[in-house]
Design an enzyme around this catalytic site. Structure first.
Site, PDB file in Angstrom:
ATOM      1  N   ALA A  62       0.832  -1.211   0.000  1.00 58.40           N
ATOM      2  CA  ALA A  62       0.000   0.000   0.000  1.00 58.40           C
ATOM      3  C   ALA A  62       0.860   1.252   0.000  1.00 58.40           C
ATOM      4  O   ALA A  62       0.662   2.184   0.778  1.00 58.40           O
ATOM      5  CB  ALA A  62      -0.959  -0.016   1.189  1.00 58.40           C
TER       6      ALA A  62
ATOM      7  N   ASP B 182       8.138   0.689  -7.365  1.00 56.45           N
ATOM      8  CA  ASP B 182       9.587   0.486  -7.258  1.00 56.45           C
ATOM      9  C   ASP B 182      10.041  -0.932  -7.573  1.00 56.45           C
ATOM     10  O   ASP B 182      11.235  -1.196  -7.651  1.00 56.45           O
ATOM     11  CB  ASP B 182      10.063   0.882  -5.861  1.00 56.45           C
ATOM     12  CG  ASP B 182       9.930   2.379  -5.626  1.00 56.45           C
ATOM     13  OD1 ASP B 182       9.610   3.090  -6.586  1.00 56.45           O
ATOM     14  OD2 ASP B 182      10.152   2.828  -4.489  1.00 56.45           O
TER      15      ASP B 182
ATOM     16  N   TYR C 271       2.560   4.211  -2.825  1.00 57.94           N
ATOM     17  CA  TYR C 271       1.877   5.074  -3.807  1.00 57.94           C
ATOM     18  C   TYR C 271       1.223   4.249  -4.921  1.00 57.94           C
ATOM     19  O   TYR C 271       0.097   4.527  -5.328  1.00 57.94           O
ATOM     20  CB  TYR C 271       2.872   6.059  -4.430  1.00 57.94           C
ATOM     21  CG  TYR C 271       3.429   7.056  -3.450  1.00 57.94           C
ATOM     22  CD1 TYR C 271       2.631   8.061  -2.921  1.00 57.94           C
ATOM     23  CD2 TYR C 271       4.756   7.001  -3.039  1.00 57.94           C
ATOM     24  CE1 TYR C 271       3.136   8.983  -2.015  1.00 57.94           C
ATOM     25  CE2 TYR C 271       5.272   7.918  -2.142  1.00 57.94           C
ATOM     26  CZ  TYR C 271       4.455   8.904  -1.629  1.00 57.94           C
ATOM     27  OH  TYR C 271       4.956   9.806  -0.734  1.00 57.94           O
TER      28      TYR C 271
ATOM     29  N   ALA D 247       7.419   8.869  -6.891  1.00 59.60           N
ATOM     30  CA  ALA D 247       6.038   8.757  -6.410  1.00 59.60           C
ATOM     31  C   ALA D 247       5.068   9.107  -7.547  1.00 59.60           C
ATOM     32  O   ALA D 247       4.031   8.467  -7.722  1.00 59.60           O
ATOM     33  CB  ALA D 247       5.829   9.708  -5.237  1.00 59.60           C
ATOM     34  N   GLN D 248       5.442  10.119  -8.336  1.00 57.28           N
ATOM     35  CA  GLN D 248       4.579  10.571  -9.436  1.00 57.28           C
ATOM     36  C   GLN D 248       4.288   9.434 -10.416  1.00 57.28           C
ATOM     37  O   GLN D 248       3.133   9.158 -10.758  1.00 57.28           O
ATOM     38  CB  GLN D 248       5.267  11.726 -10.167  1.00 57.28           C
ATOM     39  CG  GLN D 248       4.485  12.252 -11.330  1.00 57.28           C
ATOM     40  CD  GLN D 248       5.235  13.307 -12.166  1.00 57.28           C
ATOM     41  OE1 GLN D 248       4.707  13.795 -13.130  1.00 57.28           O
ATOM     42  NE2 GLN D 248       6.436  13.655 -11.798  1.00 57.28           N
TER      43      GLN D 248
ATOM     44  N   GLU E 156      17.744  16.375  -0.514  1.00 61.66           N
ATOM     45  CA  GLU E 156      16.565  16.874   0.232  1.00 61.66           C
ATOM     46  C   GLU E 156      16.806  16.768   1.736  1.00 61.66           C
ATOM     47  O   GLU E 156      16.388  17.634   2.509  1.00 61.66           O
ATOM     48  CB  GLU E 156      15.314  16.098  -0.181  1.00 61.66           C
ATOM     49  CG  GLU E 156      14.897  16.411  -1.624  1.00 61.66           C
ATOM     50  CD  GLU E 156      13.447  16.072  -1.929  1.00 61.66           C
ATOM     51  OE1 GLU E 156      12.991  15.001  -1.515  1.00 61.66           O
ATOM     52  OE2 GLU E 156      12.781  16.894  -2.601  1.00 61.66           O
TER      53      GLU E 156
ATOM     54  N   LYS F 167       2.037  -4.697   5.031  1.00 60.99           N
ATOM     55  CA  LYS F 167       2.574  -5.137   6.322  1.00 60.99           C
ATOM     56  C   LYS F 167       2.218  -4.196   7.477  1.00 60.99           C
ATOM     57  O   LYS F 167       2.118  -4.643   8.601  1.00 60.99           O
ATOM     58  CB  LYS F 167       4.065  -5.444   6.248  1.00 60.99           C
ATOM     59  CG  LYS F 167       4.983  -4.294   6.202  1.00 60.99           C
ATOM     60  CD  LYS F 167       6.424  -4.804   6.281  1.00 60.99           C
ATOM     61  CE  LYS F 167       7.352  -3.670   5.928  1.00 60.99           C
ATOM     62  NZ  LYS F 167       8.571  -4.044   5.302  1.00 60.99           N
TER      63      LYS F 167
HETATM   64  P1  NAD Z   1      19.587   7.551  -6.114  1.00 61.38           P
HETATM   65  O1  NAD Z   1      20.009   6.188  -6.530  1.00 61.38           O
HETATM   66  O2  NAD Z   1      18.839   8.382  -7.071  1.00 61.38           O
HETATM   67  O3  NAD Z   1      20.872   8.395  -5.651  1.00 61.38           O
HETATM   68  C1  NAD Z   1      21.935   7.813  -4.933  1.00 61.38           C
HETATM   69  C2  NAD Z   1      23.216   8.638  -5.122  1.00 61.38           C
HETATM   70  O4  NAD Z   1      24.255   7.996  -4.388  1.00 61.38           O
HETATM   71  C3  NAD Z   1      23.689   8.725  -6.575  1.00 61.38           C
HETATM   72  O5  NAD Z   1      24.005  10.062  -6.869  1.00 61.38           O
HETATM   73  C4  NAD Z   1      24.924   7.819  -6.608  1.00 61.38           C
HETATM   74  O6  NAD Z   1      25.909   8.251  -7.525  1.00 61.38           O
HETATM   75  C5  NAD Z   1      25.439   7.913  -5.175  1.00 61.38           C
HETATM   76  N1  NAD Z   1      26.210   6.732  -4.762  1.00 61.38           N
HETATM   77  C6  NAD Z   1      25.906   5.427  -4.980  1.00 61.38           C
HETATM   78  N2  NAD Z   1      26.867   4.630  -4.444  1.00 61.38           N
HETATM   79  C7  NAD Z   1      27.780   5.446  -3.868  1.00 61.38           C
HETATM   80  C8  NAD Z   1      28.990   5.222  -3.149  1.00 61.38           C
HETATM   81  N3  NAD Z   1      29.465   4.007  -2.913  1.00 61.38           N
HETATM   82  N4  NAD Z   1      29.671   6.295  -2.682  1.00 61.38           N
HETATM   83  C9  NAD Z   1      29.198   7.548  -2.887  1.00 61.38           C
HETATM   84  N5  NAD Z   1      28.069   7.811  -3.563  1.00 61.38           N
HETATM   85  C10 NAD Z   1      27.368   6.779  -4.052  1.00 61.38           C
HETATM   86  O7  NAD Z   1      18.765   7.312  -4.743  1.00 61.38           O
HETATM   87  P2  NAD Z   1      17.654   8.262  -4.055  1.00 61.38           P
HETATM   88  O8  NAD Z   1      18.138   9.659  -3.955  1.00 61.38           O
HETATM   89  O9  NAD Z   1      17.274   7.574  -2.793  1.00 61.38           O
HETATM   90  O10 NAD Z   1      16.441   8.228  -5.053  1.00 61.38           O
HETATM   91  C11 NAD Z   1      15.786   7.001  -5.380  1.00 61.38           C
HETATM   92  C12 NAD Z   1      14.677   7.268  -6.391  1.00 61.38           C
HETATM   93  O11 NAD Z   1      13.651   8.017  -5.763  1.00 61.38           O
HETATM   94  C13 NAD Z   1      15.156   8.058  -7.589  1.00 61.38           C
HETATM   95  O12 NAD Z   1      14.514   7.579  -8.737  1.00 61.38           O
HETATM   96  C14 NAD Z   1      14.714   9.462  -7.290  1.00 61.38           C
HETATM   97  O13 NAD Z   1      14.432  10.189  -8.467  1.00 61.38           O
HETATM   98  C15 NAD Z   1      13.446   9.226  -6.455  1.00 61.38           C
HETATM   99  N6  NAD Z   1      13.224  10.324  -5.495  1.00 61.38           N
HETATM  100  C16 NAD Z   1      12.615  11.443  -5.969  1.00 61.38           C
HETATM  101  C17 NAD Z   1      12.392  12.520  -5.108  1.00 61.38           C
HETATM  102  C18 NAD Z   1      11.708  13.758  -5.652  1.00 61.38           C
HETATM  103  O14 NAD Z   1      11.153  13.702  -6.744  1.00 61.38           O
HETATM  104  N7  NAD Z   1      11.743  14.876  -4.949  1.00 61.38           N
HETATM  105  C19 NAD Z   1      12.803  12.459  -3.769  1.00 61.38           C
HETATM  106  C20 NAD Z   1      13.453  11.295  -3.309  1.00 61.38           C
HETATM  107  C21 NAD Z   1      13.663  10.234  -4.203  1.00 61.38           C
END
Ligand code: NAD
Length: 403
Positions: free
Chosen positions: A13, A300, A15, A319-320, A170, A40
């Site tokens: 449950a 996801d 998005y 989420a979108q 963020e 869960k």
């Molecule tokens: P991500 O995978 O997008 O980013 C992880 C970052 O960690 C990358 O820049 C990567 O290069 C870096 N990284 C990976 N391994 C590393 C290492 N060993 N050492 C140093 N850096 C390393 O993960 P996220 O930010 O959790 O996002 C996950 C998904 O959720 C994405 O698709 C994102 O677009 C989405 N998301 C969107 C929003 C939003 O729209 N505002 C907010 C949160 C997440």
């Protein structure tokens, strides 16, 4: 037209799953289908708000709501249970509360943290992947700051953030807003706080223009964040991160260590299906999995491809898109029950905003770049829209962000 009452089972449950169920309950009559939702927890949490809880700007309770509040119990049976096995061929799902059979299955089990096998990461770093982990991250920072008053050890005021993806950035934006308050409450000089973000890639947030990314970097650096770009984290230990710079390993020390650098789809995916990578399965354009036109994978746990052939890339897991996938799945289920052809999913990209605390941000909305206050405003509109889309006005009135 089918007159047989089909059993529809929705797993998860988040998005994607909630969007499927709330749309299905609008599209289908009680006579058409028997809908069961399994999750869960008894609540849904806004996973895109977790960084606020981790930084201390939002109580975790404010980012969750009971699932019962948005499902129509005349049409949908909600079962709080943990899925343990999906048997696609026998059309049965096992849970810690018993077995459930299905005619149509929607797998929307969401994401978990991925440490890519980096030594010590699971043991020593906090994550931001659930309300519980976000609260733990916040408590860790607070505990270390309080500890500093007796230890006078500057490492207690040092915070390491692994990864400068959306979650990392963020979270940093929120931290630079809340930490001055925390310092004030404990008589700590904010200038003694050290926030370091380690990112493997030479640039961050590559989906935005250089100008927007620079705005985010300037905003965060001005408030004390230090970036180590092009630096891979190779281990975590009780002192902090071990990083690799010019092929040399270096220890960076901090008492608070938060890993935001990796997510994957649910581990149940590998156990249940073939061809799954990092918990994600490539889906057909109608969102079903290959060979099973009664099983949908969305959110996801799905790799929804943008385009065809060798240039096709999966859409990011946001989420979108998860909400659009959920609604589309519900429409396709309705079409299949009516004996009509399912429709291909078409993503309607309304834009993306990365917040920098509550008053700033960067983003692209309707093809237009925005930064600063307009981006912060749009982020709140996006967050409020998400609760409205699932729970209508009543939910938006209590959970929406109205400044
Ligand atoms: P991500 O995978 O997008 O980013 C992880 C970052 O960690 C990358 O820049 C990567 O290069 C870096 N990284 C990976 N391994 C590393 C290492 N060993 N050492 C140093 N850096 C390393 O993960 P996220 O930010 O959790 O996002 C996950 C998904 O959720 C994405 O698709 C994102 O677009 C989405 N998301 C969107 C929003 C939003 O729209 N505002 C907010 C949160 C997440």
């Amino acid at each position: 037209m089918s007159f047989e009452r089909k059993k529809i089972l929705v797993l998860g449950a988040g998005y994607a799953g909630l969007s499927t169920v709330t749309k299905l309950q609008k599209l289908l009559s009680v006579q058409e289908a028997d809908i069961t939702l399994i999750n869960k927890n008894e609540y849904h949490y806004e996973s895109t708000w977790l960084h606020e809880t981790a930084a201390g700007s939002m109580n975790w309770e404010d980012g969750v709501y009971p699932i019962a509040k948005v499902v129509d119990n005349m049409k949908v049976r909600f079962v709080p249970a943990e899925v343990t096995k999906i048997d696609r061929d026998n059309k049965v799902v096992q849970t810690n509360q018993g077995e459930f059979d299905f005619d149509i299955l929607v797998v929307s089990l969401g994401f978990e943290s991925e440490s890519f096998g980096i030594e010590g990461m699971d043991e020593y770093a906090e994550t931001i992947v659930s309300p519980q982990s976000a609260v733990k991250a916040r408590e860790e920072i607070e505990k270390n700051f309080i500890n500093y008053k007796t230890s006078q050890d500057k490492r207690d005021l040092a915070i390491l953030v692994g990864g400068a993806g959306f979650t990392g950035v963020e979270f940093l934006g929120e931290l630079v807003e809340t930490l001055p308050e925390l310092c004030k409450a404990h008589g700590i000089d904010y200038n003694d706080v050290k926030i370091t973000c380690v990112e493997a890639m030479p640039t961050m947030l590559p989906m935005f223009s250089d100008e927007l990314t620079q705005h985010a970097v300037d905003f965060l650096e001005k408030r004390g964040v230090e970036f180590m770009l092009g630096t891979a984290i190779v281990a975590a230990n009780d002192k902090g991160f071990v990083v690799k710079v010019n092929d040399q390993e270096q220890q960076i020390e901090a008492s608070s260590v938060i890993w935001t650098a990796g997510v994957r789809g649910s581990k149940l995916m590998e156990e249940s299906f073939e061809g799954v990578k990092r918990g994600r399965i490539v889906v057909n354009n109608d969102l079903t999995i290959d060979g099973y036109d009664n099983i949908y994978a969305i959110g996801d746990v799905a790799a929804v491809m943008n385009g065809t052939g060798k240039d096709a890339r999966p859409y990011p897991t946001t989420a979108q898109i998860a909400m659009q996938l959920g609604e589309h799945t519900a429409k396709n289920i309705k079409l299949s029950l009516d004996g009509d052809k399912k429709e291909p999913f078409v993503y309607d990209d309304k834009g993306t905003v990365c917040s920098l605390g509550s008053k700033d941000g960067i983003g692209v909305v309707m093809g237009k770049e925005i930064k600063g206050k307009p981006a912060a405003f749009m982020k709140k509109v996006i967050d409020t829209r998400a609760v409205f889309k699932i729970g209508g006005l009543a939910l938006a009135a209590t959970k929406g962000k109205f400044m």
